[in-house]
Every structure is written in C-alpha cells, then in structure tokens.
Scaffold this motif. Structure first.
Motif, mmCIF file in Angstrom:
data_model
loop_
_atom_site.group_PDB
_atom_site.id
_atom_site.type_symbol
_atom_site.label_atom_id
_atom_site.label_comp_id
_atom_site.label_asym_id
_atom_site.label_seq_id
_atom_site.Cartn_x
_atom_site.Cartn_y
_atom_site.Cartn_z
ATOM 1 N N ALA A 154 0.836 -1.206 0.000
ATOM 2 C CA ALA A 154 0.000 0.000 0.000
ATOM 3 C C ALA A 154 0.868 1.253 0.000
ATOM 4 C CB ALA A 154 -0.930 0.003 1.214
ATOM 5 N N LEU A 155 1.943 1.237 0.772
ATOM 6 C CA LEU A 155 2.869 2.372 0.792
ATOM 7 C C LEU A 155 3.529 2.564 -0.566
ATOM 8 C CD1 LEU A 155 4.468 1.761 4.285
ATOM 9 C CD2 LEU A 155 3.143 3.778 3.633
ATOM 10 N N ALA A 156 3.882 1.463 -1.222
ATOM 11 C CA ALA A 156 4.495 1.548 -2.554
ATOM 12 C C ALA A 156 3.538 2.234 -3.527
ATOM 13 C CB ALA A 156 4.874 0.165 -3.062
ATOM 14 N N ARG A 157 2.261 1.903 -3.445
ATOM 15 C CA ARG A 157 1.271 2.555 -4.316
ATOM 16 C C ARG A 157 1.145 4.035 -3.984
ATOM 17 N NH1 ARG A 157 -1.548 -2.308 -3.466
ATOM 18 N NH2 ARG A 157 -2.847 -1.352 -1.874
ATOM 19 N N LEU A 158 1.131 4.367 -2.686
ATOM 20 C CA LEU A 158 1.005 5.769 -2.287
ATOM 21 C C LEU A 158 2.207 6.597 -2.722
ATOM 22 C CD1 LEU A 158 -0.475 5.421 1.317
ATOM 23 C CD2 LEU A 158 -1.625 6.366 -0.691
ATOM 24 N N VAL A 159 3.387 6.015 -2.603
ATOM 25 C CA VAL A 159 4.618 6.724 -2.957
ATOM 26 C C VAL A 159 4.795 6.768 -4.472
ATOM 27 C CG1 VAL A 159 7.147 6.651 -2.725
ATOM 28 C CG2 VAL A 159 5.719 6.231 -0.758
ATOM 29 N N GLY A 160 4.166 5.824 -5.176
ATOM 30 C CA GLY A 160 4.228 5.815 -6.633
ATOM 31 C C GLY A 160 5.313 4.938 -7.193
ATOM 32 N N TYR A 161 5.754 3.955 -6.406
ATOM 33 C CA TYR A 161 6.768 3.043 -6.913
ATOM 34 C C TYR A 161 6.120 1.990 -7.763
ATOM 35 C CZ TYR A 161 10.430 4.938 -3.930
ATOM 36 O OH TYR A 161 11.342 5.749 -3.342
ATOM 37 N N GLY A 162 6.682 1.841 -8.957
ATOM 38 C CA GLY A 162 6.309 0.949 -10.036
ATOM 39 C C GLY A 162 5.335 -0.175 -9.837
ATOM 40 N N GLY A 163 5.113 -0.834 -10.918
ATOM 41 C CA GLY A 163 4.235 -1.986 -10.953
ATOM 42 C C GLY A 163 5.047 -3.264 -10.938
ATOM 43 N N PRO A 164 4.432 -4.372 -11.305
ATOM 44 C CA PRO A 164 5.132 -5.658 -11.243
ATOM 45 C C PRO A 164 6.270 -5.791 -12.244
ATOM 46 C CG PRO A 164 2.900 -5.896 -12.153
ATOM 47 C CD PRO A 164 3.056 -4.475 -11.718
ATOM 48 N N ALA A 165 6.241 -5.040 -13.344
ATOM 49 C CA ALA A 165 7.279 -5.189 -14.367
ATOM 50 C C ALA A 165 8.529 -4.365 -14.075
ATOM 51 C CB ALA A 165 6.717 -4.782 -15.730
ATOM 52 N N THR A 166 8.441 -3.422 -13.157
ATOM 53 C CA THR A 166 9.590 -2.563 -12.891
ATOM 54 C C THR A 166 10.329 -3.019 -11.645
ATOM 55 O OG1 THR A 166 8.226 -1.053 -11.609
ATOM 56 C CG2 THR A 166 8.523 -0.538 -13.941
ATOM 57 N N ALA A 167 11.616 -2.828 -11.659
ATOM 58 C CA ALA A 167 12.412 -3.109 -10.473
ATOM 59 C C ALA A 167 12.382 -1.855 -9.610
ATOM 60 C CB ALA A 167 13.839 -3.461 -10.873
ATOM 61 N N SER A 168 11.558 -1.876 -8.586
ATOM 62 C CA SER A 168 11.389 -0.672 -7.782
ATOM 63 C C SER A 168 12.372 -0.654 -6.621
ATOM 64 C CB SER A 168 9.962 -0.587 -7.259
ATOM 65 O OG SER A 168 9.666 -1.714 -6.474
ATOM 66 N N PRO A 169 12.756 0.534 -6.198
ATOM 67 C CA PRO A 169 13.645 0.658 -5.044
ATOM 68 C C PRO A 169 12.894 0.262 -3.775
ATOM 69 C CG PRO A 169 12.908 2.812 -5.783
ATOM 70 C CD PRO A 169 12.386 1.823 -6.764
ATOM 71 N N PRO A 170 13.606 0.067 -2.681
ATOM 72 C CA PRO A 170 12.926 -0.259 -1.426
ATOM 73 C C PRO A 170 11.911 0.834 -1.081
ATOM 74 C CG PRO A 170 15.293 -0.465 -1.189
ATOM 75 C CD PRO A 170 15.043 0.130 -2.531
ATOM 76 N N VAL A 228 7.598 8.524 5.209
ATOM 77 C CA VAL A 228 7.343 9.491 6.273
ATOM 78 C C VAL A 228 6.076 10.289 5.982
ATOM 79 C CG1 VAL A 228 8.282 11.523 7.455
ATOM 80 C CG2 VAL A 228 9.807 9.671 6.777
ATOM 81 N N PHE A 229 5.270 10.443 7.030
ATOM 82 C CA PHE A 229 4.097 11.304 7.004
ATOM 83 C C PHE A 229 4.296 12.369 8.070
ATOM 84 C CE2 PHE A 229 2.549 7.462 5.110
ATOM 85 C CZ PHE A 229 1.541 7.833 4.249
ATOM 86 N N ILE A 230 4.041 13.621 7.718
ATOM 87 C CA ILE A 230 4.114 14.722 8.683
ATOM 88 C C ILE A 230 2.777 15.440 8.658
ATOM 89 C CG2 ILE A 230 5.252 16.883 9.313
ATOM 90 C CD1 ILE A 230 7.815 15.782 8.042
ATOM 91 N N GLY A 231 2.170 15.546 9.822
ATOM 92 C CA GLY A 231 0.861 16.181 9.909
ATOM 93 C C GLY A 231 -0.197 15.415 9.128
ATOM 94 N N GLY A 232 -0.047 14.109 9.035
ATOM 95 C CA GLY A 232 -1.004 13.282 8.314
ATOM 96 C C GLY A 232 -0.840 13.300 6.810
ATOM 97 N N LYS A 233 0.131 14.069 6.324
ATOM 98 C CA LYS A 233 0.347 14.167 4.874
ATOM 99 C C LYS A 233 1.621 13.440 4.479
ATOM 100 C CE LYS A 233 -2.156 18.418 4.489
ATOM 101 N NZ LYS A 233 -2.100 19.827 4.654
ATOM 102 N N LEU A 234 1.548 12.772 3.351
ATOM 103 C CA LEU A 234 2.690 12.023 2.854
ATOM 104 C C LEU A 234 3.808 12.971 2.435
ATOM 105 C CD1 LEU A 234 3.979 9.351 1.804
ATOM 106 C CD2 LEU A 234 2.807 9.804 -0.350
ATOM 107 N N VAL A 235 4.983 12.782 3.040
ATOM 108 C CA VAL A 235 6.172 13.515 2.606
ATOM 109 C C VAL A 235 6.877 12.678 1.551
ATOM 110 C CG1 VAL A 235 8.413 14.434 3.302
ATOM 111 C CG2 VAL A 235 6.431 14.712 4.793
ATOM 112 N N GLY A 236 7.027 11.390 1.825
ATOM 113 C CA GLY A 236 7.639 10.494 0.867
ATOM 114 C C GLY A 236 8.683 9.613 1.502
ATOM 115 N N ALA A 237 9.535 9.086 0.658
ATOM 116 C CA ALA A 237 10.602 8.196 1.088
ATOM 117 C C ALA A 237 11.821 9.028 1.522
ATOM 118 C CB ALA A 237 10.955 7.237 -0.040
#
Length: 135
Positions: A80-96, A101-110
């Motif tokens: 779920a975090l990978a989808r929120l951060v926007g890391y690839g689908g099954p065909a891509t080699a995504s980074p860890p 990190v979330f600050i104030g309930g908002k996604l900051v990112g990796a």
C-alpha cells in the motif's frame, strides 16, 4: 410501570456484535499516519530507516514508528505504501519502499524526499506546522 416480557428480555440480552470490518491496507496506513504529528513506516533492519529516525531524533522530534517487519500485515502495508509513494508496478524493479514518512497526516515520501526537504530548509516548517517541533 410494567413492561412486556419481550421488552424485559431484550433489556437483558446483549445486542449482537457487529460483524468485524476488515480495514484495507491503504485505509490503515492513512489512519496510522493521521494519529501522530510524525509517522515513519520502517523495517527494523533497514539502514535508511535508521538514518531517517536518527535525523528526526537529532532534531528533537520523536516520530511514531511502525516497523513493518514486526506487523502481521506488514507486507500488505508495504504494498500500500508503494502505491502511495508511486513506486512501479510488477514489471519494474522498484527501489525499497521504506522508510516512508508522514508529517501532519500528509505524505512527505521516502528517504530522498525527506532529505531533500531537510537540505532545502522546508522540513523544519513542516514539522512546526504539524506541532512536532516547537523551536
């Protein structure tokens, strides 16, 4: 005042428990992220996760940390975090995915986004606005 037998019986009978609702992974991430000023989703053996936690602690911020490897639904949350951060689908080699990190309930990112915000000076105002830093 007399009550009918059915009403009296109903008073003593507990209401049926509602069926447990299974929370989706994305909904759980969003709920956990909104419960604290700073939330870090981490894996306990990840060096980058350790670095981001040390960064916040060094600034006097004490984030709520959710260690995904210790959570029974950790893999599901990581997807779920990978989808929120926007890391690839099954065909891509995504980074860890972690740390996220979330600050104030908002996604900051990796880690890259957190470090960029720290270097360009936008991290401290975010932390102050969320109530995590009082300087």
């Amino acid at each position: 005042m007399q009550y009918g037998a059915a009403a009296e019986q109903a008073w003593y009978m507990p209401a049926p428990a509602p069926a447990p609702m299974v929370e989706s992974a994305v909904a759980r991430v969003e709920r956990l992220a909104s419960e604290s000023a700073v939330v870090v989703f981490s894996v306990s053996s990840c060096c980058m996760c350790h670095a981001v936690k040390r960064l916040f602690c060094g600034m006097g911020v004490h984030p709520t940390v959710h260690e995904l490897d210790l959570d029974p639904r950790g893999r599901e949350l990581e997807r779920a975090l990978a989808r929120l951060v926007g890391y690839g689908g099954p065909a891509t080699a995504s980074p860890p995915v972690v740390p996220v990190v979330f600050i104030g309930g908002k996604l900051v990112g990796a880690m890259d986004r957190v470090m960029a915000a720290h270097i360009n000076g936008s991290l401290v105002p975010l932390l102050k606005k969320a109530g995590a830093l009082w300087l």
